[in-house]
Design a protein around this motif. Sequence first.
Motif, PDB file in Angstrom:
ATOM      1  N   PRO A  94      21.458 -10.622  -3.041  1.00  0.00           N
ATOM      2  CA  PRO A  94      21.413  -9.161  -2.918  1.00  0.00           C
ATOM      3  C   PRO A  94      22.298  -8.483  -3.959  1.00  0.00           C
ATOM      4  O   PRO A  94      21.965  -7.423  -4.486  1.00  0.00           O
ATOM      5  CB  PRO A  94      21.938  -8.919  -1.497  1.00  0.00           C
ATOM      6  N   GLY A  95      23.415  -9.129  -4.296  1.00  0.00           N
ATOM      7  CA  GLY A  95      24.364  -8.552  -5.248  1.00  0.00           C
ATOM      8  C   GLY A  95      23.860  -8.454  -6.671  1.00  0.00           C
ATOM      9  O   GLY A  95      24.501  -7.805  -7.510  1.00  0.00           O
ATOM     10  N   TYR A  96      22.719  -9.080  -6.987  1.00  0.00           N
ATOM     11  CA  TYR A  96      22.156  -8.943  -8.330  1.00  0.00           C
ATOM     12  C   TYR A  96      21.600  -7.532  -8.564  1.00  0.00           C
ATOM     13  O   TYR A  96      21.345  -7.159  -9.700  1.00  0.00           O
ATOM     14  CB  TYR A  96      21.049  -9.980  -8.562  1.00  0.00           C
ATOM     15  N   THR A  97      21.367  -6.791  -7.475  1.00  0.00           N
ATOM     16  CA  THR A  97      20.980  -5.384  -7.615  1.00  0.00           C
ATOM     17  C   THR A  97      22.119  -4.549  -7.027  1.00  0.00           C
ATOM     18  O   THR A  97      22.135  -4.244  -5.841  1.00  0.00           O
ATOM     19  CB  THR A  97      19.644  -5.082  -6.907  1.00  0.00           C
ATOM     20  N   ALA A  98      23.084  -4.231  -7.874  1.00  0.00           N
ATOM     21  CA  ALA A  98      24.348  -3.621  -7.443  1.00  0.00           C
ATOM     22  C   ALA A  98      24.129  -2.346  -6.637  1.00  0.00           C
ATOM     23  O   ALA A  98      23.413  -1.439  -7.052  1.00  0.00           O
ATOM     24  CB  ALA A  98      25.203  -3.315  -8.664  1.00  0.00           C
ATOM     25  N   GLY A  99      24.722  -2.327  -5.450  1.00  0.00           N
ATOM     26  CA  GLY A  99      24.699  -1.118  -4.630  1.00  0.00           C
ATOM     27  C   GLY A  99      23.476  -0.936  -3.758  1.00  0.00           C
ATOM     28  O   GLY A  99      23.425  -0.025  -2.944  1.00  0.00           O
ATOM     29  N   ARG A 100      22.493  -1.823  -3.887  1.00  0.00           N
ATOM     30  CA  ARG A 100      21.269  -1.646  -3.101  1.00  0.00           C
ATOM     31  C   ARG A 100      21.440  -2.155  -1.664  1.00  0.00           C
ATOM     32  O   ARG A 100      20.757  -1.684  -0.752  1.00  0.00           O
ATOM     33  CB  ARG A 100      20.117  -2.395  -3.779  1.00  0.00           C
ATOM     34  N   PHE A 101      22.319  -3.120  -1.481  1.00  0.00           N
ATOM     35  CA  PHE A 101      22.535  -3.714  -0.155  1.00  0.00           C
ATOM     36  C   PHE A 101      24.022  -3.594   0.217  1.00  0.00           C
ATOM     37  O   PHE A 101      24.714  -4.605   0.373  1.00  0.00           O
ATOM     38  CB  PHE A 101      22.105  -5.188  -0.153  1.00  0.00           C
ATOM     39  N   PRO A 102      24.523  -2.367   0.338  1.00  0.00           N
ATOM     40  CA  PRO A 102      25.973  -2.181   0.502  1.00  0.00           C
ATOM     41  C   PRO A 102      26.543  -2.778   1.780  1.00  0.00           C
ATOM     42  O   PRO A 102      27.700  -3.198   1.802  1.00  0.00           O
ATOM     43  CB  PRO A 102      26.151  -0.661   0.469  1.00  0.00           C
ATOM     44  N   GLY A 308      43.862  -6.716  -3.967  1.00  0.00           N
ATOM     45  CA  GLY A 308      42.470  -6.520  -3.558  1.00  0.00           C
ATOM     46  C   GLY A 308      42.265  -5.562  -2.406  1.00  0.00           C
ATOM     47  O   GLY A 308      41.126  -5.137  -2.137  1.00  0.00           O
ATOM     48  N   GLN A 309      43.334  -5.195  -1.717  1.00  0.00           N
ATOM     49  CA  GLN A 309      43.202  -4.334  -0.533  1.00  0.00           C
ATOM     50  C   GLN A 309      42.486  -3.004  -0.816  1.00  0.00           C
ATOM     51  O   GLN A 309      41.673  -2.555   0.000  1.00  0.00           O
ATOM     52  CB  GLN A 309      44.579  -4.072   0.094  1.00  0.00           C
ATOM     53  N   PRO A 310      42.769  -2.338  -1.958  1.00  0.00           N
ATOM     54  CA  PRO A 310      42.040  -1.089  -2.238  1.00  0.00           C
ATOM     55  C   PRO A 310      40.525  -1.257  -2.258  1.00  0.00           C
ATOM     56  O   PRO A 310      39.781  -0.325  -1.935  1.00  0.00           O
ATOM     57  CB  PRO A 310      42.555  -0.678  -3.617  1.00  0.00           C
ATOM     58  N   LEU A 311      40.064  -2.445  -2.632  1.00  0.00           N
ATOM     59  CA  LEU A 311      38.620  -2.711  -2.668  1.00  0.00           C
ATOM     60  C   LEU A 311      38.042  -2.702  -1.253  1.00  0.00           C
ATOM     61  O   LEU A 311      36.974  -2.117  -1.011  1.00  0.00           O
ATOM     62  CB  LEU A 311      38.394  -4.071  -3.328  1.00  0.00           C
ATOM     63  N   THR A 312      38.763  -3.326  -0.322  1.00  0.00           N
ATOM     64  CA  THR A 312      38.336  -3.327   1.087  1.00  0.00           C
ATOM     65  C   THR A 312      38.360  -1.918   1.653  1.00  0.00           C
ATOM     66  O   THR A 312      37.414  -1.482   2.324  1.00  0.00           O
ATOM     67  CB  THR A 312      39.254  -4.261   1.904  1.00  0.00           C
ATOM     68  N   ASP A 313      39.428  -1.176   1.345  1.00  0.00           N
ATOM     69  CA  ASP A 313      39.539   0.210   1.828  1.00  0.00           C
ATOM     70  C   ASP A 313      38.394   1.069   1.286  1.00  0.00           C
ATOM     71  O   ASP A 313      37.834   1.901   2.008  1.00  0.00           O
ATOM     72  CB  ASP A 313      40.882   0.822   1.400  1.00  0.00           C
ATOM     73  N   ALA A 314      38.056   0.846   0.010  1.00  0.00           N
ATOM     74  CA  ALA A 314      36.981   1.629  -0.617  1.00  0.00           C
ATOM     75  C   ALA A 314      35.623   1.308   0.010  1.00  0.00           C
ATOM     76  O   ALA A 314      34.780   2.200   0.178  1.00  0.00           O
ATOM     77  CB  ALA A 314      36.950   1.356  -2.119  1.00  0.00           C
ATOM     78  N   TRP A 315      35.408   0.038   0.358  1.00  0.00           N
ATOM     79  CA  TRP A 315      34.135  -0.338   0.996  1.00  0.00           C
ATOM     80  C   TRP A 315      34.011   0.357   2.356  1.00  0.00           C
ATOM     81  O   TRP A 315      32.940   0.898   2.685  1.00  0.00           O
ATOM     82  CB  TRP A 315      34.030  -1.860   1.165  1.00  0.00           C
ATOM     83  N   VAL A 316      35.080   0.360   3.134  1.00  0.00           N
ATOM     84  CA  VAL A 316      35.072   1.030   4.445  1.00  0.00           C
ATOM     85  C   VAL A 316      34.765   2.517   4.259  1.00  0.00           C
ATOM     86  O   VAL A 316      33.918   3.084   4.969  1.00  0.00           O
ATOM     87  CB  VAL A 316      36.423   0.835   5.177  1.00  0.00           C
ATOM     88  N   ASP A 318      33.192   3.946   1.785  1.00  0.00           N
ATOM     89  CA  ASP A 318      31.811   4.086   1.314  1.00  0.00           C
ATOM     90  C   ASP A 318      30.831   3.998   2.485  1.00  0.00           C
ATOM     91  O   ASP A 318      29.863   4.769   2.568  1.00  0.00           O
ATOM     92  CB  ASP A 318      31.516   2.999   0.269  1.00  0.00           C
ATOM     93  N   MET A 319      31.071   3.058   3.396  1.00  0.00           N
ATOM     94  CA  MET A 319      30.217   2.939   4.581  1.00  0.00           C
ATOM     95  C   MET A 319      30.310   4.195   5.459  1.00  0.00           C
ATOM     96  O   MET A 319      29.297   4.699   5.952  1.00  0.00           O
ATOM     97  CB  MET A 319      30.610   1.703   5.402  1.00  0.00           C
ATOM     98  N   ASN A 320      31.528   4.704   5.619  1.00  0.00           N
ATOM     99  CA  ASN A 320      31.717   5.934   6.400  1.00  0.00           C
ATOM    100  C   ASN A 320      30.941   7.086   5.768  1.00  0.00           C
ATOM    101  O   ASN A 320      30.294   7.870   6.466  1.00  0.00           O
ATOM    102  CB  ASN A 320      33.207   6.301   6.484  1.00  0.00           C
ATOM    103  N   ALA A 321      30.999   7.173   4.433  1.00  0.00           N
ATOM    104  CA  ALA A 321      30.291   8.243   3.711  1.00  0.00           C
ATOM    105  C   ALA A 321      28.783   8.129   3.872  1.00  0.00           C
ATOM    106  O   ALA A 321      28.070   9.128   3.801  1.00  0.00           O
ATOM    107  CB  ALA A 321      30.667   8.207   2.232  1.00  0.00           C
ATOM    108  N   LYS A 322      28.307   6.902   4.120  1.00  0.00           N
ATOM    109  CA  LYS A 322      26.854   6.690   4.310  1.00  0.00           C
ATOM    110  C   LYS A 322      26.446   6.869   5.776  1.00  0.00           C
ATOM    111  O   LYS A 322      25.307   6.588   6.146  1.00  0.00           O
ATOM    112  CB  LYS A 322      26.470   5.286   3.829  1.00  0.00           C
ATOM    113  N   GLY A 323      27.383   7.286   6.603  1.00  0.00           N
ATOM    114  CA  GLY A 323      27.055   7.555   8.002  1.00  0.00           C
ATOM    115  C   GLY A 323      27.254   6.384   8.937  1.00  0.00           C
ATOM    116  O   GLY A 323      26.847   6.423  10.100  1.00  0.00           O
ATOM    117  N   HIS A 324      27.880   5.309   8.449  1.00  0.00           N
ATOM    118  CA  HIS A 324      28.176   4.146   9.287  1.00  0.00           C
ATOM    119  C   HIS A 324      29.634   4.182   9.719  1.00  0.00           C
ATOM    120  O   HIS A 324      30.421   5.001   9.250  1.00  0.00           O
ATOM    121  CB  HIS A 324      27.911   2.844   8.513  1.00  0.00           C
ATOM    122  N   ASN A 325      29.997   3.242  10.568  1.00  0.00           N
ATOM    123  CA  ASN A 325      31.398   3.070  10.937  1.00  0.00           C
ATOM    124  C   ASN A 325      31.919   1.850  10.172  1.00  0.00           C
ATOM    125  O   ASN A 325      31.758   0.712  10.602  1.00  0.00           O
ATOM    126  CB  ASN A 325      31.534   2.855  12.454  1.00  0.00           C
TER     127      ASN A 325
END
Length: 344
Positions: A94-102, A308-316, A318-325
Amino acid sequence: MQHGLIKSMTLALAAAAFAPLASAQEVTLKVHFFLPATSFANTLFIQPWCERIAKESNQRMKCQTYPSMQLGGTPPQLFEQARDGVADVVWTLPGYTAGRFPSVEVFELPFMMQNPEATSKALWDYVGQYAAAEFKDVKPLAFHVHGDGVFHMTNKPVRTAADLKGLKLRAPTRMTNKFMALLGATPVSMPVPQVGDALSKGVIDGAVVPYEVVPSVKIQELVKFHSETDPTEPAFYTSTFVFAMNKAKYESLPADLKKVIDNNSGQALSGLIGKAFLQADAEGKKLTAKNTTNVIPKAELENWKKLGQPLTDAWVADMNAKGHNGKEMLDGARALIARHAAGK
């Protein structure tokens, strides 16, 4: 007269008896993937899967495999090929298409994976709970991860993050590229088939891949150093993979052949693939024996975790911004990994 009638009735009954056999559907599945036929992915997972479905269908369903992108296109296009029916079954990242499967990128965050068999089972369960919508255009057969990522470097080993400063380093996915940048490297994204050429021409100074990939790319001939991370720690990265089938092809199968596919997909298959990749790592590592290998210690990895912690924080976020928890999804992924690692 009566004899002729009996004979014709006997022939009719015989024909009726053999009719189901004659009309029994025979299916050939076009299976497309990006690594060569000699790769561990093919010999330890794809071919055994094909052999099982052939055996369990009494040879009515078989694979025609197309390694090394023989049906055309590029590795990032494999998912579309399964969706559109160019291929019946594909194996890709899935990661070969960046951002499609967040949603599944949570498994590609730093230090998530320690055991590929347990983590692959967890990934299957996680997609069912949190990410099914991202894969609704295909019929997923399995999700899995690979074993520990390893640095394969041309001119010097990696012992600390400082050793990566300014080096061009290949990584497979958006998350791992971002992590390499946080560690000080200049990330270069490319699918595995391009890695050998990039190393040999000096386009990159090294690559992060698991040992399983070594023979497919002949990495052992192109680099001098292999830097592993402390085996008691979770891997600094892993990649997610999907083994998927065209939905229309699956729906077109008769009920008994659908059952064969169902019996050879799901959480159990996902775990089986993860286990095969662990076996493949051991085989791939043997090929690097003439080179120099070092282990990056736990104390240094603690530093990497902070980086690496900022990367985990950013993913969380990003998910919140997409309407997820996002926090719930991160905690859910970790809980599933822990549960399967404990054998529950």
